[in-house]
Scaffold this motif. Structure first.
Motif, PDB file in Angstrom:
ATOM      1  N   VAL A  31      68.965  87.008  16.975  1.00 37.68           N
ATOM      2  CA  VAL A  31      67.946  86.261  17.720  1.00 37.68           C
ATOM      3  C   VAL A  31      68.441  84.849  17.998  1.00 37.68           C
ATOM      4  CG1 VAL A  31      65.639  85.232  17.567  1.00 37.68           C
ATOM      5  CG2 VAL A  31      65.980  87.627  16.936  1.00 37.68           C
ATOM      6  N   ASN A  32      68.995  84.189  16.996  1.00 34.63           N
ATOM      7  CA  ASN A  32      69.492  82.824  17.181  1.00 34.63           C
ATOM      8  C   ASN A  32      70.592  82.770  18.232  1.00 34.63           C
ATOM      9  OD1 ASN A  32      67.714  81.771  15.339  1.00 34.63           O
ATOM     10  ND2 ASN A  32      69.170  81.792  13.650  1.00 34.63           N
ATOM     11  N   ARG A  33      71.489  83.739  18.207  1.00 38.67           N
ATOM     12  CA  ARG A  33      72.581  83.784  19.184  1.00 38.67           C
ATOM     13  C   ARG A  33      72.009  83.924  20.602  1.00 38.67           C
ATOM     14  NH1 ARG A  33      75.354  87.605  16.968  1.00 38.67           N
ATOM     15  NH2 ARG A  33      74.223  89.273  17.992  1.00 38.67           N
ATOM     16  N   GLU A  34      71.037  84.799  20.780  1.00 37.21           N
ATOM     17  CA  GLU A  34      70.428  84.995  22.092  1.00 37.21           C
ATOM     18  C   GLU A  34      69.703  83.742  22.572  1.00 37.21           C
ATOM     19  OE1 GLU A  34      70.729  87.550  24.263  1.00 37.21           O
ATOM     20  OE2 GLU A  34      72.187  88.351  22.837  1.00 37.21           O
ATOM     21  N   LEU A  35      69.006  83.058  21.668  1.00 37.76           N
ATOM     22  CA  LEU A  35      68.284  81.848  22.050  1.00 37.76           C
ATOM     23  C   LEU A  35      69.238  80.721  22.441  1.00 37.76           C
ATOM     24  CD1 LEU A  35      65.338  81.805  19.494  1.00 37.76           C
ATOM     25  CD2 LEU A  35      65.220  82.264  21.951  1.00 37.76           C
ATOM     26  N   VAL A  36      70.324  80.565  21.704  1.00 39.79           N
ATOM     27  CA  VAL A  36      71.319  79.536  22.050  1.00 39.79           C
ATOM     28  C   VAL A  36      71.889  79.826  23.434  1.00 39.79           C
ATOM     29  CG1 VAL A  36      73.612  78.645  21.485  1.00 39.79           C
ATOM     30  CG2 VAL A  36      71.889  78.861  19.694  1.00 39.79           C
ATOM     31  N   LEU A  37      72.227  81.075  23.697  1.00 36.93           N
ATOM     32  CA  LEU A  37      72.754  81.450  25.006  1.00 36.93           C
ATOM     33  C   LEU A  37      71.722  81.189  26.099  1.00 36.93           C
ATOM     34  CD1 LEU A  37      74.941  82.700  26.780  1.00 36.93           C
ATOM     35  CD2 LEU A  37      73.992  84.947  26.207  1.00 36.93           C
ATOM     36  N   LEU A  38      70.469  81.569  25.861  1.00 37.34           N
ATOM     37  CA  LEU A  38      69.406  81.330  26.837  1.00 37.34           C
ATOM     38  C   LEU A  38      69.247  79.848  27.135  1.00 37.34           C
ATOM     39  CD1 LEU A  38      66.903  82.208  28.520  1.00 37.34           C
ATOM     40  CD2 LEU A  38      65.585  81.970  26.387  1.00 37.34           C
ATOM     41  N   TYR A  39      69.165  79.015  26.099  1.00 36.48           N
ATOM     42  CA  TYR A  39      68.972  77.575  26.302  1.00 36.48           C
ATOM     43  C   TYR A  39      70.163  76.958  27.032  1.00 36.48           C
ATOM     44  CZ  TYR A  39      65.034  77.959  23.046  1.00 36.48           C
ATOM     45  OH  TYR A  39      63.874  78.306  22.444  1.00 36.48           O
ATOM     46  N   TRP A  40      71.363  77.428  26.726  1.00 35.20           N
ATOM     47  CA  TRP A  40      72.541  76.920  27.420  1.00 35.20           C
ATOM     48  C   TRP A  40      72.464  77.272  28.904  1.00 35.20           C
ATOM     49  CZ3 TRP A  40      76.482  78.844  30.353  1.00 35.20           C
ATOM     50  CH2 TRP A  40      77.543  77.964  30.602  1.00 35.20           C
ATOM     51  N   ARG A  73      50.902  83.070  25.694  1.00 36.94           N
ATOM     52  CA  ARG A  73      50.434  84.266  24.970  1.00 36.94           C
ATOM     53  C   ARG A  73      51.550  84.900  24.142  1.00 36.94           C
ATOM     54  NH1 ARG A  73      49.821  85.344  30.408  1.00 36.94           N
ATOM     55  NH2 ARG A  73      51.558  86.550  31.219  1.00 36.94           N
ATOM     56  N   HIS A  74      52.776  84.453  24.349  1.00 35.88           N
ATOM     57  CA  HIS A  74      53.908  84.937  23.565  1.00 35.88           C
ATOM     58  C   HIS A  74      54.306  83.885  22.537  1.00 35.88           C
ATOM     59  CE1 HIS A  74      54.324  88.283  26.275  1.00 35.88           C
ATOM     60  NE2 HIS A  74      54.336  87.444  27.295  1.00 35.88           N
ATOM     61  N   GLU A  75      53.329  83.298  21.917  1.00 37.21           N
ATOM     62  CA  GLU A  75      53.563  82.204  20.979  1.00 37.21           C
ATOM     63  C   GLU A  75      54.575  82.627  19.923  1.00 37.21           C
ATOM     64  OE1 GLU A  75      50.922  79.473  18.010  1.00 37.21           O
ATOM     65  OE2 GLU A  75      50.010  80.221  19.833  1.00 37.21           O
ATOM     66  N   GLY A  76      55.454  81.720  19.589  1.00 38.60           N
ATOM     67  CA  GLY A  76      56.485  82.010  18.604  1.00 38.60           C
ATOM     68  C   GLY A  76      57.801  82.395  19.256  1.00 38.60           C
ATOM     69  N   ILE A  77      57.742  82.852  20.499  1.00 38.92           N
ATOM     70  CA  ILE A  77      58.958  83.218  21.209  1.00 38.92           C
ATOM     71  C   ILE A  77      59.469  82.041  22.015  1.00 38.92           C
ATOM     72  CG2 ILE A  77      59.929  84.718  22.991  1.00 38.92           C
ATOM     73  CD1 ILE A  77      57.948  86.852  22.097  1.00 38.92           C
ATOM     74  N   LEU A  78      58.569  81.372  22.699  1.00 39.27           N
ATOM     75  CA  LEU A  78      58.944  80.239  23.531  1.00 39.27           C
ATOM     76  C   LEU A  78      59.077  78.989  22.674  1.00 39.27           C
ATOM     77  CD1 LEU A  78      59.427  79.288  26.436  1.00 39.27           C
ATOM     78  CD2 LEU A  78      57.003  78.736  26.548  1.00 39.27           C
ATOM     79  N   ALA A  79      60.118  78.267  22.923  1.00 40.97           N
ATOM     80  CA  ALA A  79      60.336  77.025  22.185  1.00 40.97           C
ATOM     81  C   ALA A  79      59.304  75.985  22.591  1.00 40.97           C
ATOM     82  CB  ALA A  79      61.744  76.502  22.473  1.00 40.97           C
ATOM     83  N   SER A  80      59.140  75.020  21.741  1.00 40.75           N
ATOM     84  CA  SER A  80      58.251  73.920  22.060  1.00 40.75           C
ATOM     85  C   SER A  80      58.848  73.083  23.182  1.00 40.75           C
ATOM     86  CB  SER A  80      58.021  73.040  20.834  1.00 40.75           C
ATOM     87  OG  SER A  80      59.208  72.320  20.537  1.00 40.75           O
ATOM     88  N   GLN A  81      58.029  72.263  23.787  1.00 43.56           N
ATOM     89  CA  GLN A  81      58.486  71.415  24.880  1.00 43.56           C
ATOM     90  C   GLN A  81      59.638  70.530  24.417  1.00 43.56           C
ATOM     91  OE1 GLN A  81      55.329  69.431  26.882  1.00 43.56           O
ATOM     92  NE2 GLN A  81      56.667  68.129  28.076  1.00 43.56           N
ATOM     93  N   SER A  82      59.539  69.993  23.214  1.00 43.22           N
ATOM     94  CA  SER A  82      60.607  69.114  22.735  1.00 43.22           C
ATOM     95  C   SER A  82      61.904  69.896  22.509  1.00 43.22           C
ATOM     96  CB  SER A  82      60.184  68.408  21.452  1.00 43.22           C
ATOM     97  OG  SER A  82      59.941  69.328  20.417  1.00 43.22           O
ATOM     98  N   GLU A  83      61.807  71.163  22.074  1.00 42.14           N
ATOM     99  CA  GLU A  83      63.011  71.970  21.889  1.00 42.14           C
ATOM    100  C   GLU A  83      63.665  72.286  23.233  1.00 42.14           C
ATOM    101  OE1 GLU A  83      62.266  74.571  17.889  1.00 42.14           O
ATOM    102  OE2 GLU A  83      61.088  75.091  19.653  1.00 42.14           O
ATOM    103  N   ILE A  84      62.853  72.576  24.246  1.00 42.23           N
ATOM    104  CA  ILE A  84      63.391  72.835  25.572  1.00 42.23           C
ATOM    105  C   ILE A  84      64.075  71.572  26.096  1.00 42.23           C
ATOM    106  CG2 ILE A  84      62.794  73.353  27.972  1.00 42.23           C
ATOM    107  CD1 ILE A  84      60.525  75.133  26.822  1.00 42.23           C
ATOM    108  N   HIS A  85      63.412  70.438  25.920  1.00 43.25           N
ATOM    109  CA  HIS A  85      63.953  69.162  26.399  1.00 43.25           C
ATOM    110  C   HIS A  85      65.290  68.876  25.717  1.00 43.25           C
ATOM    111  CE1 HIS A  85      64.266  64.792  27.008  1.00 43.25           C
ATOM    112  NE2 HIS A  85      63.628  65.037  28.140  1.00 43.25           N
ATOM    113  N   GLU A  86      65.357  69.091  24.414  1.00 42.46           N
ATOM    114  CA  GLU A  86      66.606  68.847  23.685  1.00 42.46           C
ATOM    115  C   GLU A  86      67.688  69.810  24.127  1.00 42.46           C
ATOM    116  OE1 GLU A  86      65.887  69.005  19.478  1.00 42.46           O
ATOM    117  OE2 GLU A  86      64.343  67.480  19.599  1.00 42.46           O
ATOM    118  N   ALA A  87      67.310  71.037  24.428  1.00 45.42           N
ATOM    119  CA  ALA A  87      68.298  72.040  24.806  1.00 45.42           C
ATOM    120  C   ALA A  87      68.962  71.746  26.139  1.00 45.42           C
ATOM    121  CB  ALA A  87      67.642  73.421  24.858  1.00 45.42           C
ATOM    122  N   VAL A  88      68.207  71.141  27.049  1.00 45.44           N
ATOM    123  CA  VAL A  88      68.744  70.920  28.381  1.00 45.44           C
ATOM    124  C   VAL A  88      69.274  69.507  28.603  1.00 45.44           C
ATOM    125  CG1 VAL A  88      67.361  72.738  29.400  1.00 45.44           C
ATOM    126  CG2 VAL A  88      66.495  70.411  29.397  1.00 45.44           C
TER     127      VAL A  88
END
Length: 89
Positions: A31-40, A73-88
């Motif tokens: 899961v972590n690997r997929e999320l890192v790839l997605l955010y990148w 509605r998919h809470e827990g799957i989507l990162a928080s706004q701050s996590e998205i901001h940090e990722a990009v």
């Protein structure tokens, strides 16, 4: 029904626990690997759009808000706004 040998049962239980924990770790790593790839990929796509379409920095906040609202509605799957901001950024 046959009685369980205490030593045999204890060892069997320990083995099951170890297998479950190992599978949980593998799942978390996947899961972590997929999320890192997605955010990148999201970060790369945003940077390309900002350059091509002259989007300003505020687009990141807007995207984060819109994504969170539409996918809440998919809470827990989507990162928080701050996590998205940090990722990009």
């Amino acid at each position: 029904m046959e009685a369980l040998a205490p030593d045999s049962y204890v060892q069997f239980l320990a083995d099951l626990k170890a297998r479950i924990r190992a599978a949980q770790v593998r799942a978390s790593l996947s899961v972590n690997r997929e999320l890192v790839l997605l955010y990148w990929q999201i970060g790369r796509d945003i940077l390309e759009r900002q350059d091509r379409e002259r989007w300003g920095a505020k687009v990141i906040d807007r995207l984060a808000t819109d994504l969170k609202t539409s996918l809440s509605r998919h809470e827990g799957i989507l990162a928080s706004q701050s996590e998205i901001h940090e990722a990009v950024c």
